[in-house]
Design an enzyme around this catalytic site. Structure first.
Site, PDB file in Angstrom:
ATOM      1  N   ARG A 102      -8.532   5.288  -5.718  1.00  0.00           N
ATOM      2  CA  ARG A 102      -8.090   4.101  -7.065  1.00  0.00           C
ATOM      3  C   ARG A 102      -9.254   3.728  -8.419  1.00  0.00           C
ATOM      4  O   ARG A 102      -9.815   3.947  -8.483  1.00  0.00           O
ATOM      5  CB  ARG A 102      -8.526   2.229  -5.624  1.00  0.00           C
ATOM      6  N   HIS A 129       0.153  -0.005  -7.223  1.00  0.00           N
ATOM      7  CA  HIS A 129      -0.108  -0.462  -6.029  1.00  0.00           C
ATOM      8  C   HIS A 129       0.724  -0.120  -4.766  1.00  0.00           C
ATOM      9  O   HIS A 129       1.096  -0.769  -4.509  1.00  0.00           O
ATOM     10  CB  HIS A 129      -0.981  -1.707  -5.908  1.00  0.00           C
ATOM     11  N   GLN A 132       0.313  -1.328  -1.080  1.00  0.00           N
ATOM     12  CA  GLN A 132       0.413  -3.131  -0.846  1.00  0.00           C
ATOM     13  C   GLN A 132       2.099  -3.465  -0.238  1.00  0.00           C
ATOM     14  O   GLN A 132       2.254  -3.934   0.037  1.00  0.00           O
ATOM     15  CB  GLN A 132      -0.122  -3.251  -2.325  1.00  0.00           C
ATOM     16  N   ASP A 224       0.121 -12.516  -7.301  1.00  0.00           N
ATOM     17  CA  ASP A 224      -0.712 -12.242  -7.439  1.00  0.00           C
ATOM     18  C   ASP A 224      -2.024 -12.787  -7.946  1.00  0.00           C
ATOM     19  O   ASP A 224      -1.588 -13.725  -9.270  1.00  0.00           O
ATOM     20  CB  ASP A 224      -0.757 -11.008  -7.691  1.00  0.00           C
ATOM     21  N   CYS A 264      -1.007 -10.461  -2.212  1.00  0.00           N
ATOM     22  CA  CYS A 264      -1.540  -8.830  -1.952  1.00  0.00           C
ATOM     23  C   CYS A 264      -3.200  -8.619  -1.046  1.00  0.00           C
ATOM     24  O   CYS A 264      -4.044  -8.966  -0.279  1.00  0.00           O
ATOM     25  CB  CYS A 264      -1.695  -8.030  -3.104  1.00  0.00           C
ATOM     26  N   ARG A 292      -1.240  -3.371   5.901  1.00  0.00           N
ATOM     27  CA  ARG A 292      -1.782  -2.184   5.435  1.00  0.00           C
ATOM     28  C   ARG A 292      -2.424  -0.584   6.498  1.00  0.00           C
ATOM     29  O   ARG A 292      -2.382  -0.085   6.092  1.00  0.00           O
ATOM     30  CB  ARG A 292      -2.796  -2.805   4.275  1.00  0.00           C
TER      31      ARG A 292
HETATM   32  N1   CP Z   1      -4.827  -6.057  -1.891  1.00  0.00           N
HETATM   33  C1   CP Z   1      -5.440  -4.844  -2.109  1.00  0.00           C
HETATM   34  O1   CP Z   1      -5.812  -3.526  -2.098  1.00  0.00           O
HETATM   35  O2   CP Z   1      -7.191  -5.805  -1.233  1.00  0.00           O
HETATM   36  P1   CP Z   1      -8.214  -4.822  -1.676  1.00  0.00           P
HETATM   37  O3   CP Z   1      -7.963  -4.327  -3.637  1.00  0.00           O
HETATM   38  O4   CP Z   1      -9.440  -5.669  -1.272  1.00  0.00           O
HETATM   39  O5   CP Z   1      -8.231  -3.536  -1.027  1.00  0.00           O
HETATM   40  N1  NVA Z   2      -3.820  -6.846  -9.602  1.00  0.00           N
HETATM   41  C1  NVA Z   2      -4.749  -7.044  -8.507  1.00  0.00           C
HETATM   42  C2  NVA Z   2      -4.222  -6.205  -7.074  1.00  0.00           C
HETATM   43  C3  NVA Z   2      -5.975  -6.676  -6.550  1.00  0.00           C
HETATM   44  C4  NVA Z   2      -5.794  -5.734  -4.677  1.00  0.00           C
HETATM   45  C5  NVA Z   2      -5.593  -6.257  -9.310  1.00  0.00           C
HETATM   46  O1  NVA Z   2      -5.276  -4.937 -10.046  1.00  0.00           O
HETATM   47  O2  NVA Z   2      -6.867  -6.198  -9.474  1.00  0.00           O
END
Ligand code: CP
Ligand code: NVA
Length: 336
Positions: A102, A129, A132, A224, A264, A292
Site C-alpha cells: 500500500r 485499489h 477493493q 468514498d 469502501c 475483502r
Molecule cells: N477499504 C480499505 O481499503 O480499508 P483500509 O484503508 O482500512 O484498508
Molecule cells: N480513496 C481512499 C480509499 C481508502 C480505502 C484513500 O485512498 O484514502
C-alpha cells in the site's frame, strides 16, 4: 490466471476477473478446503499508509490459507528513503513468497513488481485499489445475482477507488456511471482504458458532473471519502466543493427499487454519506468489507498457490538467487 502480479484490474482478462470471483465464492463457501493452500508461505505487507480492512484481511487470509503475513509499517522500512524500491524487492524475494504493498505513488508498486521475482499485489496506491473493486463486485453479484448489466453509480471524488471500480465494472459487463465535481474527474487514461475494456463485455462507462443523471435508476450507489489518505490538508476545501455530492436519503430515493449503498470504508458520516443511509437496509458496507477477505484469499491462491503462473525471467543483473526467487522464475512449487 496468466498474470503474475495484481497491479491493476485493467491488466486482467475478463475471464481472469471471473476466475478470481468464482474462486472467492468457493473459498467463502468452504474455507476449510483451502486451509493448506499456502502452507508455510509468507506474505510481506508493506504499508506506507494506515489500514484496517486491507491489513486484517490479508493477514487473516494468509493465516486461513496456512501461511503467514508480516506487517511492515512506514517506520519499519521507509521505502524509498531508508532503502530503494529495487533493493527492497530483491531482499524480500529471498525471504518471502509474495508482497502486498500500500503506497502513495503507484510507480512504487509497479517498480516492486518489476524488481521482485515473487508476486506483488496492489493493496492501494494513489491511483488504484484493485482488491477493493474485486470485493465490491463479489458483493454486487452476491446481492443482485449478477454483475453484467448492473448499473453502478459512483459519486464523489474521481480517485483510486473510482478508477478500480471502473476497471472491474468494465471487465464484468457492468454499466458504471461516475459523477464528480469539476477538477475531480477520474483520470482520462483510466476512462479511455475502461471504455475499451467495456466494449468486449457489453459494459459501459459514463463520466460526468450530474449526480442526478448518474444515480437515476441505478442498482448500486457507491461513494468514498472526499479527502483520501495524503490529502488531509485539503479536507476543508474539498468538503465545500463536494457537498452537493453527498449520498443522502433523497439521493437513494432516485436509485432503483432495492438499490444497494456501497462504500469502501472508512466512512465519514455527515460528509460523503449521511448516517441515515449508511445505517439503512440498503447499506451493504460491512458484508462488502468482509468480502475483502474472500476476494483476496482467491487472489493469493491464484498468484502464490500450486497452480500459479510461471514468472517471467528478469534480465537485470545482480539479482538475488534466493530459493523463493528460483521457484518463481522456474514456475515450480517447492514447499518449505
Ligand atoms: N477499504 C480499505 O481499503 O480499508 P483500509 O484503508 O482500512 O484498508
Ligand atoms: N480513496 C481512499 C480509499 C481508502 C480505502 C484513500 O485512498 O484514502
Amino acid at each position: 490466471m496468466t498474470q503474475t502480479d495484481l497491479i491493476s484490474i485493467h491488466d486482467l482478462s475478463p475471464d481472469e476477473v471471473e476466475e478470481i470471483l468464482a474462486l472467492a465464492v468457493r473459498i467463502k463457501q468452504d474455507p476449510a478446503r483451502h486451509r493448506t493452500a499456502l502452507a508455510h508461505q509468507t506474505l510481506a505487507m508493506i504499508f506506507e499508509k494506515p489500514s484496517l480492512r486491507t491489513r486484517v484481511s490479508f493477514e487473516a487470509g494468509m493465516t486461513q490459507l496456512g501461511g503467514h503475513a508480516i506487517y511492515l509499517g512506514p517506520s519499519d522500512i521507509s521505502m524509498g528513503k531508508r532503502e530503494s524500491v529495487p533493493d527492497i524487492a530483491r531482499t524480500l524475494e529471498g525471504m518471502a513468497d509474495g508482497i502486498m504493498a500500500r503506497t502513495f505513488s503507484h510507480r512504487a508498486i509497479v517498480d516492486l513488481a518489476r524488481h521482485a521475482s515473487i508476486p506483488v499485489i496492489n493493496g492501494l496506491s494513489d491511483f488504484l485499489h484493485p482488491c477493493q473493486a474485486l470485493a465490491d463486485f463479489l458483493t454486487i453479484r452476491e446481492r443482485l445475482g449478477r454483475t453484467k448489466g448492473v448499473t453502478v453509480a459512483y459519486v464523489g471524488d474521481g480517485n483510486n477507488v473510482a478508477h478500480s471500480l471502473m476497471y472491474a465494472g468494465a471487465k464484468l459487463g457492468a454499466r458504471v456511471r461516475v459523477a464528480t465535481p469539476e477538477k475531480y474527474e477520474p483520470s482520462a487514461e483510466v476512462v479511455a482504458n475502461a471504455r475499451q475494456d467495456a466494449r468486449l463485455t457489453g459494459g459501459s462507462i459514463e463520466v460526468g458532473r450530474d449526480l442526478q443523471a448518474a444515480v437515476a435508476g441505478a442498482d448500486v450507489i457507491y461513494t468514498d471519502t472526499w479527502a483520501s489518505m495524503g490529502q488531509e490538508a485539503e479536507h476543508d476545501a474539498r468538503v465545500a466543493v463536494f457537498r452537493p455530492f453527498q449520498v443522502n436519503a433523497a439521493v437513494m430515493r432516485q436509485a432503483a427499487k432495492g438499490a444497494l449503498f456501497m462504500h469502501c470504508l472508512p466512512a465519514h458520516r455527515g460528509e460523503e454519506v449521511t448516517g441515515e443511509v449508511i445505517e439503512s437496509a440498503a447499506s451493504v458496507v460491512f458484508p462488502q468489507a468482509t468480502n475483502r477477505l474472500h476476494a483476496q484469499k482467491a487472489v493469493l491462491v491464484l498468484l502464490m498457490g500450486e497452480r500459479r503462473p510461471a514468472r517471467r525471467t528478469r534480465p537485470a543483473a545482480g539479482r538475488g538467487r534466493s530459493a523463493a526467487g528460483r521457484r518463481k522464475r522456474s514456475g515450480g512449487r517447492s514447499r518449505r
